[in-house]
Design an enzyme around this catalytic site. Structure first.
Site, PDB file in Angstrom:
ATOM      1  N   SER A 239       5.533   8.764   9.071  1.00 36.97           N
ATOM      2  CA  SER A 239       5.596   9.678  10.370  1.00 36.97           C
ATOM      3  C   SER A 239       5.453   8.829  11.681  1.00 36.97           C
ATOM      4  O   SER A 239       4.778   7.815  11.494  1.00 36.97           O
ATOM      5  CB  SER A 239       4.563  10.814  10.148  1.00 36.97           C
ATOM      6  OG  SER A 239       3.102  10.429  10.260  1.00 36.97           O
TER       7      SER A 239
ATOM      8  N   CYS B 272      14.197  11.124   5.907  1.00 35.01           N
ATOM      9  CA  CYS B 272      14.256  10.689   7.020  1.00 35.01           C
ATOM     10  C   CYS B 272      15.637  10.885   7.765  1.00 35.01           C
ATOM     11  O   CYS B 272      15.862  10.728   8.866  1.00 35.01           O
ATOM     12  CB  CYS B 272      13.805   9.425   7.418  1.00 35.01           C
ATOM     13  SG  CYS B 272      14.619   8.213   6.860  1.00 35.01           S
TER      14      CYS B 272
ATOM     15  N   LYS C 276       0.799  -1.316  -0.104  1.00 33.68           N
ATOM     16  CA  LYS C 276       0.003  -0.102   0.070  1.00 33.68           C
ATOM     17  C   LYS C 276       0.951   1.154  -0.079  1.00 33.68           C
ATOM     18  O   LYS C 276       1.420   1.465   1.237  1.00 33.68           O
ATOM     19  CB  LYS C 276      -0.976  -0.122   1.431  1.00 33.68           C
ATOM     20  CG  LYS C 276      -2.192   0.568   1.104  1.00 33.68           C
ATOM     21  CD  LYS C 276      -2.087   2.149   0.627  1.00 33.68           C
ATOM     22  CE  LYS C 276      -1.664   3.171   1.731  1.00 33.68           C
ATOM     23  NZ  LYS C 276      -1.500   4.466   1.496  1.00 33.68           N
TER      24      LYS C 276
END
Ligand code: NAD
Length: 499
Positions: free
Chosen positions: A226, A281, A173
């Protein structure tokens, strides 16, 4: 308007939920496609197909599964430019950066070619009289992954390549912001020889994610995104009895010691702080110079470099330093945080708020920002900005700088710039952060090591890629076998040949 698809059972299929998300061209601000957002029924259908296809794939010997990965590497190289172009168009990152995104995923696929060796079990001969003991690694079954927008090629490959080579089926996904590349990767895997139903792409939002979290057939879930969503997925997935690993947000500090090569440190901060518009990140978002003299020198070196940064669309050449951020909402959030920094008393040394690019006024471009005299109570310090904004926190000593990084809730990556081996060694040993660079600003481990942070940057026990991925995507089974007919009375071994 282009209507995108899911990739289910070896074919592109249209969405049936009637719900769609907008896919933007971040450079122009235009909606360039509609992505279908899957319903629970669509997800369930993909799971049923995966469940039916997986046993035959797991039964295939690991060399044959590895050969699919070998071929996939060739196809990634063949289509590198095509993939990078699609990636830049939806994400906004520069063309060389987009190729890097594909390349870092490809390297994990290369590592997975070693599956026959990596999946080998252990064997103890004669653990007792006539007793042998062996352990093997078996596939989990149907696995799933939920990925972020910022590495739409690399992170899906970090998940599906090890999952699939271990014998699992995988449902991806991807982020609804940039779904083209994941769909292209699924096609390429089948061209490489992967049977239908082993890798499927179900596009969607929270509805599809929740259906994954609750589906009883799905055995494991990988998530990157996140921290609030990572925490949610970890909690709900674990309470449903699944194996879950979630990688969250970051606030990476780079400590600059007074003895550091200041030009090298400034160059490193430019690449690590502003590259990919700060949407990494592993980006450095906090510079921590030790001592006011170091801070003054560093700022003096940074300002002209920042002013020279070339911001633009990926189509304007390979010398562009960074492109737009992913959505208008992301831009708004970044500028709101910049304003909070000003309001809370930080010194805005380079102000990118008025940045605008001729011909691309509606694009989601954000000019570079540099803050000095940031303090740990400010929102620009506590929150992940995920934009081209570098904050400088001045530390009085090495111990103060170390404590600052250690006290932050995130613990993904960090770096120290120094010429002193003792300081560097002390830092690497004491810091409570998962990935550490010594004179290396973005210390992303290569495919054969593992990737993962500490503290609120991770939920789960095992890292991504490297040997940990082979543990995450398999279960260990240990067999104890005894063949008593091989024993004479009294326990002495007697070999009886077969007749
Ligand atoms: P995000 O958390 O918004 O989205 C990640 C995924 O979760 C997407 O597929 C999205 O569709 C899904 N999602 C979003 N909201 C959801 C909800 N309420 N319920 C269920 N699913 C939901 O993250 P993003 O904006 O796509 O990516 C940026 C974030 O990812 C940053 O915080 C960055 O630090 C982090 N990140 C971490 C790593 C790492 O390895 N630690 C790597 C890359 C990115």
């Amino acid at each position: 308007m282009q209507e995108m698809t899911h990739y289910i059972d070896g074919a592109h299929v249209k969405g049936t939920s009637g719900r769609f998300g907008d896919v933007f061209n971040p450079a122009t601000g235009e909606v360039q496609a509609k992505v279908p957002l899957a319903s629970v029924e669509e997800l369930n259908k993909a799971v049923a197909i995966a469940e039916a296809a997986q046993p035959a794939w797991a039964a295939m010997n690991p060399q044959r599964r590895a050969r699919v990965m070998m071929k996939f590497v060739d196809l990634l190289n063949r289509d590198m430019d095509k993939l990078a172009e699609a990636l830049s168009r939806e994400h906004g990152k520069t063309f060389p950066d987009a190729k890097g995104d594909v390349q870092r995923g490809l390297e994990v696929v290369e590592y997975c070619i070693g599956a026959p060796q990596l999946l080998k079990g252990d064997f103890t001969d004669s653990a007792g009289p006539g007793i042998d003991m062996y352990s093997m690694r078996q596939a989990l079954g149907v696995t799933a992954g939920i990925t972020p927008f910022n590495f739409p090629a690399m992170i899906p490959m970090w998940m599906f390549a090890p999952a699939i080579v271990c014998g699992n089926a995988f449902i991806l996904k991807p982020s609804e912001r940039d779904p083209s590349v994941p769909l292209m990767l699924a096609e390429l895997m089948e061209e490489a020889g992967l049977p239908k139903g082993i890798l499927q792409v179900v596009n969607g939002d929270k509805e599809a994610v929740d259906a994954i979290l609750d589906h009883p057939v799905i055995q494991s879930i990988g998530f990157v995104g996140s921290t609030p969503i990572a925490e949610y997925i970890y909690g709900r997935g674990c309470s449903n009895g699944k194996r879950v690993q979630c990688f969250g947000g970051a606030k990476n500090h780079m400590i600059v010691m007074p003895d550091a090569d200041m030009d090298q440190a400034a160059d490193a901060l430019i690449g690590a702080g502003y590259g990919a518009a700060g949407e990494r990140c592993m980006a450095i978002s906090v510079a921590v110079p030790v001592g006011d003299e170091t801070a003054d020198k560093l700022i003096e070196k940074l300002v002209p470099r920042i002013e020279k940064l070339k911001v633009g669309p990926y189509t304007s050449g390979d010398d562009v330093d960074y492109g737009p951020v992913v959505t208008a909402a992301a831009k708004e959030n970044i500028l709101k945080l910049v304003q909070s920094g000003v309001d809370q008393g930080a010194e805005l040394v380079v102000d990118g708020r008025d940045f605008s690019l001729q011909g691309y006024e509606d694009g989601f471009f954000v000019g570079p920002h540099l803050f000095d005299r940031v303090t740990p109570d400010m929102d620009i310090y506590t929150k992940e900005i995920f934009g081209p904004v570098l904050s400088t926190v001045r530390a009085g000593s090495y111990e103060e700088a170390l404590k600052l990084a250690m006290d932050h809730e995130y613990g993904n990556g960090t770096a120290i710039f120094t010429r002193d081996g003792d300081t560097a060694r002390d830092f690497a040993n004491r810091i409570n952060i998962g990935m550490v660079g010594i004179n290396v600003p973005i210390p992303v481990p290569l495919a054969y090591h593992t990737f993962g942070g500490w503290k609120k940057s991770v939920f789960g026990d095992l890292n991504q890629h490297g040997p940990d991925a082979f543990k995450f995507y398999t279960r260990t089974k240990t067999v104890t076998s005894r063949w008593p007919s091989g024993l004479k009375e009294g326990g002495e071994f007697h070999f009886k040949p077969m007749e």
